[in-house]
Design an enzyme around this catalytic site. Structure first.
Site, mmCIF file in Angstrom:
data_model
loop_
_atom_site.group_PDB
_atom_site.id
_atom_site.type_symbol
_atom_site.label_atom_id
_atom_site.label_comp_id
_atom_site.label_asym_id
_atom_site.label_seq_id
_atom_site.Cartn_x
_atom_site.Cartn_y
_atom_site.Cartn_z
ATOM 1 N N HIS A 98 0.708 -1.178 0.000
ATOM 2 C CA HIS A 98 -0.145 -0.167 0.129
ATOM 3 C C HIS A 98 0.995 1.180 0.026
ATOM 4 O O HIS A 98 1.876 1.270 0.792
ATOM 5 C CB HIS A 98 -0.970 0.006 1.257
ATOM 6 C CG HIS A 98 -1.792 1.162 1.262
ATOM 7 N ND1 HIS A 98 -3.099 1.174 0.548
ATOM 8 C CD2 HIS A 98 -1.811 2.333 2.072
ATOM 9 C CE1 HIS A 98 -3.461 2.393 0.684
ATOM 10 N NE2 HIS A 98 -2.829 3.114 1.606
ATOM 11 N N LEU A 150 -9.663 -3.275 5.144
ATOM 12 C CA LEU A 150 -8.911 -2.797 3.920
ATOM 13 C C LEU A 150 -7.658 -2.010 4.769
ATOM 14 O O LEU A 150 -8.078 -1.117 5.533
ATOM 15 C CB LEU A 150 -9.820 -1.898 3.054
ATOM 16 C CG LEU A 150 -9.149 -1.327 1.917
ATOM 17 C CD1 LEU A 150 -8.999 -2.311 0.775
ATOM 18 C CD2 LEU A 150 -10.028 -0.246 1.455
ATOM 19 N N THR A 175 -6.034 -8.477 5.853
ATOM 20 C CA THR A 175 -7.075 -9.261 6.578
ATOM 21 C C THR A 175 -8.453 -8.468 5.847
ATOM 22 O O THR A 175 -8.380 -7.685 5.121
ATOM 23 C CB THR A 175 -7.189 -8.711 8.137
ATOM 24 O OG1 THR A 175 -6.919 -7.262 8.078
ATOM 25 C CG2 THR A 175 -5.657 -8.828 8.474
#
Ligand code: GRF
Length: 195
Positions: A114, A149, A146
């Site tokens: 990310h 988000l 998980t």
């Protein structure tokens, strides 16, 4: 043990390419019994598919628009992924929100990158938001996936400065060069830990 890696992309696939290059340069097949066996995209025109084919890696396209629901798409995606019996499923710019069923199915073997220093700036437009907040540093995070988000255990991070007058694009490019360092490193580290 054969540690098959399946990478999911939606676009340019530069992180996927960085992992493939690291795996070959670092002799992962010989050293770790690991290799990237498939690259799957939800978009037929994802540029990363060309790189994968050029590197003799199996590719598949699953157009999410052809499915009636998120669950139906994820179910088909799981079938495609599981053909390769993956030890690790790597999300690399895969622009789909995954169902809890999918995430659960790959529990402990699903990771993502990310473009922010999580837990800051989950979601989209991370670079512009960091600039707008006056952040002096930005970066990227490799984390376990998980059901929530952009949450899940942090595996690796890279920090870059936010420079005066930065545009979101300039910052994104600076962050991306570091993503190409930490993502292969995090994958290699996980593979090393697998017996
Ligand atoms: C990267 O910035 C990654 O952090 C985000 O999407 C982008 C994908 O880039 N999740 P690429 O397709 O790997 O070039």
């Amino acid at each position: 043990m054969n540690k098959n890696i399946v990478i999911l992309i939606s676009g340019s696939g530069s992180n996927m390419a960085a992992i493939v290059k690291a795996s070959r340069k670092g002799h992962w097949p010989q050293r770790l019994g690991a290799q990237v066996v498939a690259v799957i995209s939800n978009k037929a025109d994802a540029a990363g598919l060309v790189f994968a084919r050029d590197h003799q890696i199996a590719t598949a396209v699953l157009n999410h628009k052809a499915f009636g629901s998120r669950e139906a798409f994820d179910a088909a995606l799981m079938v495609e992924i599981d053909r390769h019996e993956p030890a690790l499923v790597v999300l690399a710019g895969f622009m789909r929100i995954l169902t809890p069923g999918f995430v659960q199915h790959y529990e402990d073997r699903l990771i993502n990158i990310h473009p922010s220093l999580l837990p800051a700036f989950t979601g989209l437009n991370t670079h512009q938001r960091a600039i707008d907040m006056g952040c002096k540093f930005a970066g990227a995070t490799v984390h376990r996936v998980t059901a929530e988000l952009d949450h899940g255990d942090i595996l690796d991070q890279a920090v870059v400065p936010v420079l005066l007058g930065d545009t979101a694009q300039a910052l994104a490019e600076r962050v991306l060069t570091q993503e190409h360092v930490i993502y292969p490193r995090a994958v290699e580290s996980l593979l090393t830990q697998m017996t």
